[in-house]
Scaffold this motif. Structure first.
Motif, PDB file in Angstrom:
ATOM      1  N   MET A  41      -8.369  40.882  31.256  1.00 51.35           N
ATOM      2  CA  MET A  41      -8.611  39.998  32.367  1.00 51.35           C
ATOM      3  C   MET A  41      -7.345  39.198  32.676  1.00 51.35           C
ATOM      4  N   LYS A  42      -7.145  38.930  33.949  1.00 57.42           N
ATOM      5  CA  LYS A  42      -6.005  38.128  34.388  1.00 57.42           C
ATOM      6  C   LYS A  42      -6.522  36.821  34.995  1.00 57.42           C
ATOM      7  N   TYR A  43      -5.968  35.726  34.515  1.00 58.71           N
ATOM      8  CA  TYR A  43      -6.339  34.394  34.980  1.00 58.71           C
ATOM      9  C   TYR A  43      -5.140  33.754  35.659  1.00 58.71           C
ATOM     10  N   SER A  93      -3.205  18.036  30.821  1.00 57.13           N
ATOM     11  CA  SER A  93      -3.708  18.411  29.492  1.00 57.13           C
ATOM     12  C   SER A  93      -4.807  19.456  29.592  1.00 57.13           C
ATOM     13  N   ILE A  94      -5.685  19.295  30.587  1.00 57.64           N
ATOM     14  CA  ILE A  94      -6.744  20.291  30.805  1.00 57.64           C
ATOM     15  C   ILE A  94      -6.131  21.655  31.099  1.00 57.64           C
ATOM     16  N   ALA A  95      -5.141  21.689  31.993  1.00 59.56           N
ATOM     17  CA  ALA A  95      -4.501  22.954  32.368  1.00 59.56           C
ATOM     18  C   ALA A  95      -3.866  23.633  31.160  1.00 59.56           C
ATOM     19  N   GLU A  96      -3.149  22.870  30.357  1.00 55.86           N
ATOM     20  CA  GLU A  96      -2.497  23.429  29.169  1.00 55.86           C
ATOM     21  C   GLU A  96      -3.522  23.920  28.144  1.00 55.86           C
ATOM     22  N   THR A  97      -4.600  23.169  27.970  1.00 53.59           N
ATOM     23  CA  THR A  97      -5.647  23.560  27.018  1.00 53.59           C
ATOM     24  C   THR A  97      -6.321  24.850  27.462  1.00 53.59           C
ATOM     25  N   ILE A  98      -6.643  24.941  28.747  1.00 54.70           N
ATOM     26  CA  ILE A  98      -7.264  26.160  29.277  1.00 54.70           C
ATOM     27  C   ILE A  98      -6.319  27.345  29.114  1.00 54.70           C
ATOM     28  N   LYS A  99      -5.040  27.141  29.455  1.00 55.06           N
ATOM     29  CA  LYS A  99      -4.039  28.208  29.323  1.00 55.06           C
ATOM     30  C   LYS A  99      -3.959  28.705  27.882  1.00 55.06           C
ATOM     31  N   GLY A 158      -6.744  36.647  24.142  1.00 54.60           N
ATOM     32  CA  GLY A 158      -6.147  37.953  24.399  1.00 54.60           C
ATOM     33  C   GLY A 158      -6.028  38.325  25.861  1.00 54.60           C
ATOM     34  N   ASN A 159      -6.248  37.374  26.739  1.00 55.46           N
ATOM     35  CA  ASN A 159      -6.145  37.649  28.173  1.00 55.46           C
ATOM     36  C   ASN A 159      -4.800  37.188  28.720  1.00 55.46           C
ATOM     37  N   LYS A 160      -4.445  37.711  29.881  1.00 56.60           N
ATOM     38  CA  LYS A 160      -3.200  37.317  30.539  1.00 56.60           C
ATOM     39  C   LYS A 160      -3.476  36.073  31.382  1.00 56.60           C
ATOM     40  N   VAL A 161      -2.550  35.122  31.321  1.00 54.24           N
ATOM     41  CA  VAL A 161      -2.716  33.894  32.094  1.00 54.24           C
ATOM     42  C   VAL A 161      -1.385  33.470  32.698  1.00 54.24           C
ATOM     43  N   ILE A 162      -1.453  33.014  33.939  1.00 55.26           N
ATOM     44  CA  ILE A 162      -0.300  32.452  34.633  1.00 55.26           C
ATOM     45  C   ILE A 162      -0.688  31.050  35.055  1.00 55.26           C
ATOM     46  N   LEU A 163       0.177  30.091  34.764  1.00 55.19           N
ATOM     47  CA  LEU A 163      -0.042  28.702  35.162  1.00 55.19           C
ATOM     48  C   LEU A 163       1.063  28.298  36.130  1.00 55.19           C
ATOM     49  N   HIS A 164       0.661  27.843  37.315  1.00 52.21           N
ATOM     50  CA  HIS A 164       1.617  27.318  38.282  1.00 52.21           C
ATOM     51  C   HIS A 164       1.365  25.827  38.451  1.00 52.21           C
ATOM     52  N   ASP A 165       2.379  25.030  38.130  1.00 50.63           N
ATOM     53  CA  ASP A 165       2.354  23.592  38.372  1.00 50.63           C
ATOM     54  C   ASP A 165       3.072  23.390  39.709  1.00 50.63           C
ATOM     55  N   GLU A 175      -3.989  39.991  42.289  1.00 59.50           N
ATOM     56  CA  GLU A 175      -4.215  40.683  41.024  1.00 59.50           C
ATOM     57  C   GLU A 175      -5.094  39.904  40.047  1.00 59.50           C
ATOM     58  N   ALA A 176      -5.317  38.630  40.318  1.00 64.50           N
ATOM     59  CA  ALA A 176      -6.079  37.794  39.381  1.00 64.50           C
ATOM     60  C   ALA A 176      -7.570  38.134  39.422  1.00 64.50           C
ATOM     61  N   ASP A 177      -8.166  38.170  38.232  1.00 66.49           N
ATOM     62  CA  ASP A 177      -9.613  38.342  38.129  1.00 66.49           C
ATOM     63  C   ASP A 177     -10.330  37.002  38.231  1.00 66.49           C
ATOM     64  N   HIS A 178      -9.643  35.944  37.807  1.00 63.05           N
ATOM     65  CA  HIS A 178     -10.220  34.599  37.814  1.00 63.05           C
ATOM     66  C   HIS A 178      -9.186  33.601  38.310  1.00 63.05           C
ATOM     67  N   LEU A 179      -9.634  32.665  39.137  1.00 70.18           N
ATOM     68  CA  LEU A 179      -8.778  31.598  39.646  1.00 70.18           C
ATOM     69  C   LEU A 179      -9.314  30.264  39.155  1.00 70.18           C
ATOM     70  N   ILE A 180      -8.422  29.423  38.672  1.00 73.29           N
ATOM     71  CA  ILE A 180      -8.795  28.086  38.217  1.00 73.29           C
ATOM     72  C   ILE A 180      -7.888  27.103  38.932  1.00 73.29           C
ATOM     73  N   PHE A 181      -8.496  26.173  39.673  1.00 67.55           N
ATOM     74  CA  PHE A 181      -7.738  25.155  40.404  1.00 67.55           C
ATOM     75  C   PHE A 181      -7.969  23.807  39.757  1.00 67.55           C
ATOM     76  N   ILE A 182      -6.887  23.112  39.440  1.00 67.69           N
ATOM     77  CA  ILE A 182      -6.971  21.783  38.865  1.00 67.69           C
ATOM     78  C   ILE A 182      -6.076  20.892  39.703  1.00 67.69           C
ATOM     79  N   ASP A 183      -6.688  19.888  40.346  1.00 67.44           N
ATOM     80  CA  ASP A 183      -5.893  18.954  41.150  1.00 67.44           C
ATOM     81  C   ASP A 183      -6.198  17.529  40.731  1.00 67.44           C
ATOM     82  N   ARG A 184      -5.701  16.590  41.471  1.00 67.34           N
ATOM     83  CA  ARG A 184      -5.812  15.200  41.057  1.00 67.34           C
ATOM     84  C   ARG A 184      -7.220  14.648  41.145  1.00 67.34           C
TER      85      ARG A 184
END
Length: 85
Positions: free
Chosen positions: A1-3, A18-24, A31-38, A72-81
């Motif tokens: 899976m790609k996140y 902190s939430i974003a880093e913990t989720i990543k 064992g999944n692929k993850v990309i984090l964009h700040d 290409e992402a299977d899952h999208l996670i949005f974290i904002d203010r």
């Protein structure tokens, strides 16, 4: 899976960061692929120029990369203010 995680908070010391880093980290450990964009760290500009609007295409390399990652992402996670979705 790609996140794909999109973080939109200006404070690197925020709870949202902190939430974003913990989720990543959790996704990587599972064992999944993850990309984090700040978006603030990357200085992402959401402004669409008239030229881009008329072309319906951006020559900006970051936008092209983001578009591929989104498609290409299977899952999208949005974290904002204000929220986590």
């Amino acid at each position: 899976m790609k996140y794909l995680i999109i973080l939109g908070h200006p404070d690197k010391n925020s709870f949202n960061n902190s939430i974003a880093e913990t989720i990543k980290d959790y996704i990587k450990k599972s064992g999944n692929k993850v990309i984090l964009h700040d978006l603030y760290e990357e200085k992402f500009s959401p402004i669409l120029s008239v030229e881009e609007l008329n072309r319906k295409f951006s020559f900006d390399e970051a936008i092209q990369r983001y578009s591929i990652e989104l498609s290409e992402a299977d899952h999208l996670i949005f974290i904002d203010r204000k929220s986590v979705v």
